[in-house]
Design a protein around this motif. Structure first.
Motif: not given
Length: 196
Positions: A128-145
């Motif tokens: 991902l392009p940065e470290i932020s809450t928005a990117m962490m939300n994307l990652f958690l959703e990816h892991v969840s799926r």
């Protein structure tokens, strides 16, 4: 001071440095950069975390929704920064020649979000392009799926984007914060060590 002086004291005679390097090579030793240790890290807190980890997992599992009987998957998560800084370095050239190269200082970075399940030997990651809450939300959703058939208990460090109220934690994930300043207790840290 000669590299082999300590060894010479042990064996009682002089030894050439090349002998020491051959000995280290034979036993698989290699030169590595020592990992820095944060001055605020607390060994006792780290040991207590390791000892109490099963109880922390049980507490996280107890918080899942009633009727959720998915198998439990224990994961550890972290982010790594990878980048490039373009700097002109010395190079070999024949006598009387000084090479010319176009030069502009460039800093480019990407961030790898990774979670490992050491017991199963599984890894999931996103670049991902940065470290932020928005990117962490994307990652958690990816892991969840990616592991939708599991209930995930994920160990995370205490970075600000792991603790914010804006973090959207999927229904099949629970986070366990590890002690502050303690990357040593996170298994995913070994993944970043493989990049060299």
């Amino acid at each position: 001071m000669k590299q082999s002086s300590i060894f010479e004291q042990r064996v009682g005679h002089s030894v050439d440095d090349s002998t020491i390097y051959r000995l280290l090579n034979r036993h698989g030793w290699r030169k590595v950069m020592p990992r820095p240790k944060h001055p605020k890290s607390d060994l006792e807190t780290q040991e207590a975390f390791k000892k109490n980890f099963p109880a922390l997992v049980d507490a996280a599992v107890a918080m899942r929704e009633p009727g959720d009987e998915r198998p439990i998957l224990i994961m550890a998560q972290d982010e790594g920064c990878f980048g490039r800084i373009s700097q002109v370095r010395r190079c070999c050239a024949p006598p009387g020649v000084r090479p010319h190269v176009p030069a502009q200082l460039v800093r480019e970075y990407v961030y790898a979000y990774a979670a490992v399940a050491p017991a199963q030997g599984q890894l999931v990651s996103l670049i991902l392009p940065e470290i932020s809450t928005a990117m962490m939300n994307l990652f958690l959703e990816h892991v969840s799926r990616s592991f939708s058939d599991h209930f995930i208990v994920m160990q995370v460090d205490q970075a600000g984007w792991h603790r914010t109220q804006e973090l959207l934690i999927p229904a099949n994930i629970r986070l366990i914060p590890q002690p502050a300043y303690s990357p040593e207790v996170n298994p995913v840290e070994h993944v970043w060590g493989l990049r060299c």
